[in-house]
Scaffold this motif. Sequence first.
Motif, PDB file in Angstrom:
ATOM      1  N   TYR A  93       0.814  -1.217   0.000  1.00  0.00           N
ATOM      2  CA  TYR A  93       0.000   0.000   0.000  1.00  0.00           C
ATOM      3  C   TYR A  93       0.850   1.271   0.000  1.00  0.00           C
ATOM      4  N   ARG A  94       2.136   1.113   0.250  1.00  0.00           N
ATOM      5  CA  ARG A  94       3.036   2.268   0.179  1.00  0.00           C
ATOM      6  C   ARG A  94       3.183   2.779  -1.257  1.00  0.00           C
ATOM      7  N   PHE A  95       2.880   1.909  -2.250  1.00  0.00           N
ATOM      8  CA  PHE A  95       3.117   2.337  -3.636  1.00  0.00           C
ATOM      9  C   PHE A  95       2.190   1.686  -4.661  1.00  0.00           C
ATOM     10  N   ASN A  96       1.242   0.842  -4.243  1.00  0.00           N
ATOM     11  CA  ASN A  96       0.499   0.055  -5.237  1.00  0.00           C
ATOM     12  C   ASN A  96      -0.542   0.842  -6.029  1.00  0.00           C
ATOM     13  N   LYS A  97      -0.780   2.094  -5.670  1.00  0.00           N
ATOM     14  CA  LYS A  97      -1.724   2.900  -6.445  1.00  0.00           C
ATOM     15  C   LYS A  97      -1.012   3.861  -7.401  1.00  0.00           C
ATOM     16  N   LEU A  98       0.320   3.683  -7.487  1.00  0.00           N
ATOM     17  CA  LEU A  98       1.100   4.495  -8.430  1.00  0.00           C
ATOM     18  C   LEU A  98       1.185   3.770  -9.773  1.00  0.00           C
ATOM     19  N   ASP A  99       1.403   4.525 -10.827  1.00  0.00           N
ATOM     20  CA  ASP A  99       1.507   3.950 -12.171  1.00  0.00           C
ATOM     21  C   ASP A  99       2.978   3.700 -12.504  1.00  0.00           C
ATOM     22  N   PHE A 100       3.362   2.429 -12.606  1.00  0.00           N
ATOM     23  CA  PHE A 100       4.740   2.076 -12.919  1.00  0.00           C
ATOM     24  C   PHE A 100       4.923   1.698 -14.385  1.00  0.00           C
ATOM     25  N   GLY A 101       3.845   1.702 -15.141  1.00  0.00           N
ATOM     26  CA  GLY A 101       3.957   1.406 -16.556  1.00  0.00           C
ATOM     27  C   GLY A 101       4.245  -0.064 -16.831  1.00  0.00           C
ATOM     28  N   THR A 102       4.842  -0.318 -17.992  1.00  0.00           N
ATOM     29  CA  THR A 102       5.111  -1.693 -18.406  1.00  0.00           C
ATOM     30  C   THR A 102       6.571  -1.841 -18.813  1.00  0.00           C
ATOM     31  N   VAL A 103       7.006  -3.091 -18.894  1.00  0.00           N
ATOM     32  CA  VAL A 103       8.322  -3.419 -19.409  1.00  0.00           C
ATOM     33  C   VAL A 103       8.201  -4.745 -20.158  1.00  0.00           C
ATOM     34  N   ALA A 104       8.728  -4.813 -21.348  1.00  0.00           N
ATOM     35  CA  ALA A 104       8.663  -6.024 -22.168  1.00  0.00           C
ATOM     36  C   ALA A 104       7.229  -6.531 -22.319  1.00  0.00           C
ATOM     37  N   GLY A 105       6.278  -5.595 -22.362  1.00  0.00           N
ATOM     38  CA  GLY A 105       4.880  -5.961 -22.537  1.00  0.00           C
ATOM     39  C   GLY A 105       4.175  -6.422 -21.279  1.00  0.00           C
ATOM     40  N   LEU A 106       4.855  -6.378 -20.140  1.00  0.00           N
ATOM     41  CA  LEU A 106       4.273  -6.808 -18.858  1.00  0.00           C
ATOM     42  C   LEU A 106       4.190  -5.627 -17.903  1.00  0.00           C
ATOM     43  N   PRO A 107       3.201  -5.639 -16.980  1.00  0.00           N
ATOM     44  CA  PRO A 107       3.178  -4.592 -15.956  1.00  0.00           C
ATOM     45  C   PRO A 107       4.469  -4.630 -15.138  1.00  0.00           C
ATOM     46  N   ARG A 108       5.007  -3.480 -14.826  1.00  0.00           N
ATOM     47  CA  ARG A 108       6.223  -3.455 -14.000  1.00  0.00           C
ATOM     48  C   ARG A 108       5.924  -3.808 -12.554  1.00  0.00           C
ATOM     49  N   LEU A 109       4.705  -3.575 -12.102  1.00  0.00           N
ATOM     50  CA  LEU A 109       4.319  -3.904 -10.736  1.00  0.00           C
ATOM     51  C   LEU A 109       3.415  -5.132 -10.766  1.00  0.00           C
ATOM     52  N   LEU A 110       3.870  -6.209 -10.173  1.00  0.00           N
ATOM     53  CA  LEU A 110       3.108  -7.452 -10.130  1.00  0.00           C
ATOM     54  C   LEU A 110       2.726  -7.757  -8.692  1.00  0.00           C
ATOM     55  N   ASP A 111       1.426  -7.655  -8.380  1.00  0.00           N
ATOM     56  CA  ASP A 111       0.923  -7.924  -7.029  1.00  0.00           C
ATOM     57  C   ASP A 111       0.720  -9.428  -6.871  1.00  0.00           C
ATOM     58  N   VAL A 112       1.548 -10.063  -6.049  1.00  0.00           N
ATOM     59  CA  VAL A 112       1.515 -11.514  -5.866  1.00  0.00           C
ATOM     60  C   VAL A 112       0.406 -11.938  -4.904  1.00  0.00           C
ATOM     61  N   GLY A 113       0.014 -11.056  -3.951  1.00  0.00           N
ATOM     62  CA  GLY A 113      -1.092 -11.406  -3.073  1.00  0.00           C
ATOM     63  C   GLY A 113      -0.884 -11.021  -1.626  1.00  0.00           C
ATOM     64  N   GLN A 114      -1.440 -11.861  -0.725  1.00  0.00           N
ATOM     65  CA  GLN A 114      -1.352 -11.637   0.714  1.00  0.00           C
ATOM     66  C   GLN A 114       0.042 -12.001   1.227  1.00  0.00           C
ATOM     67  N   CYS A 115       0.259 -11.794   2.540  1.00  0.00           N
ATOM     68  CA  CYS A 115       1.555 -12.147   3.127  1.00  0.00           C
ATOM     69  C   CYS A 115       1.837 -13.640   2.985  1.00  0.00           C
ATOM     70  N   ASN A 116       0.806 -14.476   3.133  1.00  0.00           N
ATOM     71  CA  ASN A 116       1.005 -15.919   2.996  1.00  0.00           C
ATOM     72  C   ASN A 116       1.352 -16.312   1.561  1.00  0.00           C
ATOM     73  N   ASP A 117       1.093 -15.414   0.611  1.00  0.00           N
ATOM     74  CA  ASP A 117       1.437 -15.692  -0.773  1.00  0.00           C
ATOM     75  C   ASP A 117       2.922 -15.519  -1.048  1.00  0.00           C
ATOM     76  N   ALA A 118       3.715 -15.371   0.018  1.00  0.00           N
ATOM     77  CA  ALA A 118       5.164 -15.481  -0.129  1.00  0.00           C
ATOM     78  C   ALA A 118       5.493 -16.822  -0.765  1.00  0.00           C
TER      79      ALA A 118
END
Length: 552
Positions: free
Chosen positions: A439-464
Amino acid sequence: MLKELNLKDADMFCFQCEQRAAGSGCTKIGVCGKNPEVAALQDLLIYQLKGIGYYGYKVIEKGLQLTENADRFVMDGLFTTLTNVSFDEKSISEIILKGNTIKEEIKSKLGDYDFHKDADYKAPQRLEAMIQDAKNIGIVALNKNDDITSLRELLIYGLKGMAAYAHHAAVQGYSNKEVNRFFYKGLAATLNTQLTVEQWVGLNMELGQVNFKVMELLDKANTDSFGHPVPTSVPVTKKKRPFIIVSGHDLKDLKELLEQTEGKGINIYTHGEMLPAHAYPELNKYSHLVGNFGGAWQDQQKEFHGIQGCVLMTTNCIQKPRESYMDKIYTTSVVAWPGAAHISEVNGKKDFTPIIEKALSLGGFTEDEEEKTILVGFGHNAALSHAGEIIQAVKDGAIRHFFLIGGCDGAKSGRNYYTELATSLPEDTVILTLACGKYRFNKLDFGTVAGLPRLLDVGQCNDAYSAIKIALALAEAFNCGVNDLPLSLILSWYEQKAVCILLTLLSLGIKNIKLGPSLPAFISDNVLKVLVENFSIAPITTVEQDLKEILG
């Protein structure tokens, strides 16, 4: 470190979370809000659980079986003492008393057994007597051998975090006997004064391995029940209608609430760590799951202030409710706050009628906001479906480095580091994130790289677990070890779930982790030295210095 603490005039002592007072420990009242009485009862519950662990492990060593009821009691009891879960003296005392019965049931399986004065403790019926017992049995006393104390506390806090994940799997009907056995083994070990530093290190590494199994189990429970997460755009704006905000981590509670509110004119919002729920097909199919409300857990008091809707707290992290929404917040499962309405499970089901009726009576938001969205849903299944593209992008030089920036958020100063880090990364890097630190940065726009989003949200803490699985798959594809990947782990910690995840990473041999915003107070100098020498773990410094070290 530990030896510097003076507990002579302390009303309580707790140093299990990152926001502990003065960087050493809370001695008058918890920064989290727990009073000395609640702290004492939580200590007494751990003491009770140590005894249950001691006798439970004796049963296991004899090749006998423990009941599912005992297993659930142990994990839920540990979970109850995790930071920002239960602040209610009555409910904690009831758990302690139930522990008397559980312990006697376990001891009855042993016949003749080795008596242990600490393990044999039986809690009194009166609350005041319990609190007095907690003050008399030396729970806050620190072992003169700081390293032993440090490693023992590390194990206890790891057990608390692991219990939270095991609880989430268990409520969906998923359990693992090997995992359950380790709870007894670990708790029994805390009463063994003969263990060496090496043995304590071994136990902590074993906990890390077992916790990996827990996270794998929970991943299976979630994906079997709700489908694999898929990339999903989630509105972060308000919509007109009555509403209920669901906070915590429990996906089953969310599913039951969605079922019971369908067609009743109520919107459901996720909050905090519930954000990833939108990516699960069996949850996202409900049209009245309309978006995510607010940010991380530590902002709830200002975000919930004066709301004309209701809040359901399914797990940690609850803060002291303000008067403006005290009558609108409901707790369930192990979560409890004095005076807050609680919804209990009866015969495997929860009746959410009280919170539904309350939400309808309040009216909700009166107008729609212009829609804004963020992207979630890059669990291991979704991320690895793009593995070929990612690998080729790395080989072509389009992606230079991966940064896993995740973990717990909190209110303590210094956490702006993670925002500054994310926004300072070169455009040819990818950010993986998980837990509420995003939440410190997930509402910012990081754009894309190589056709993929630069910011990939993996999930909850257990989703480590997902993040680890992604890293292992990439390492296999590049024919190298995880530590040889162009990957850096920059973690923030707050409570005990982060502790068990860190132990998992270390047990897997993952090195060069940077941890912040400060190091745990229960880690002694010598234990820290071992972590630095064996795993190259280090505290965060400045963004400029850390990036120079990582990227050159």
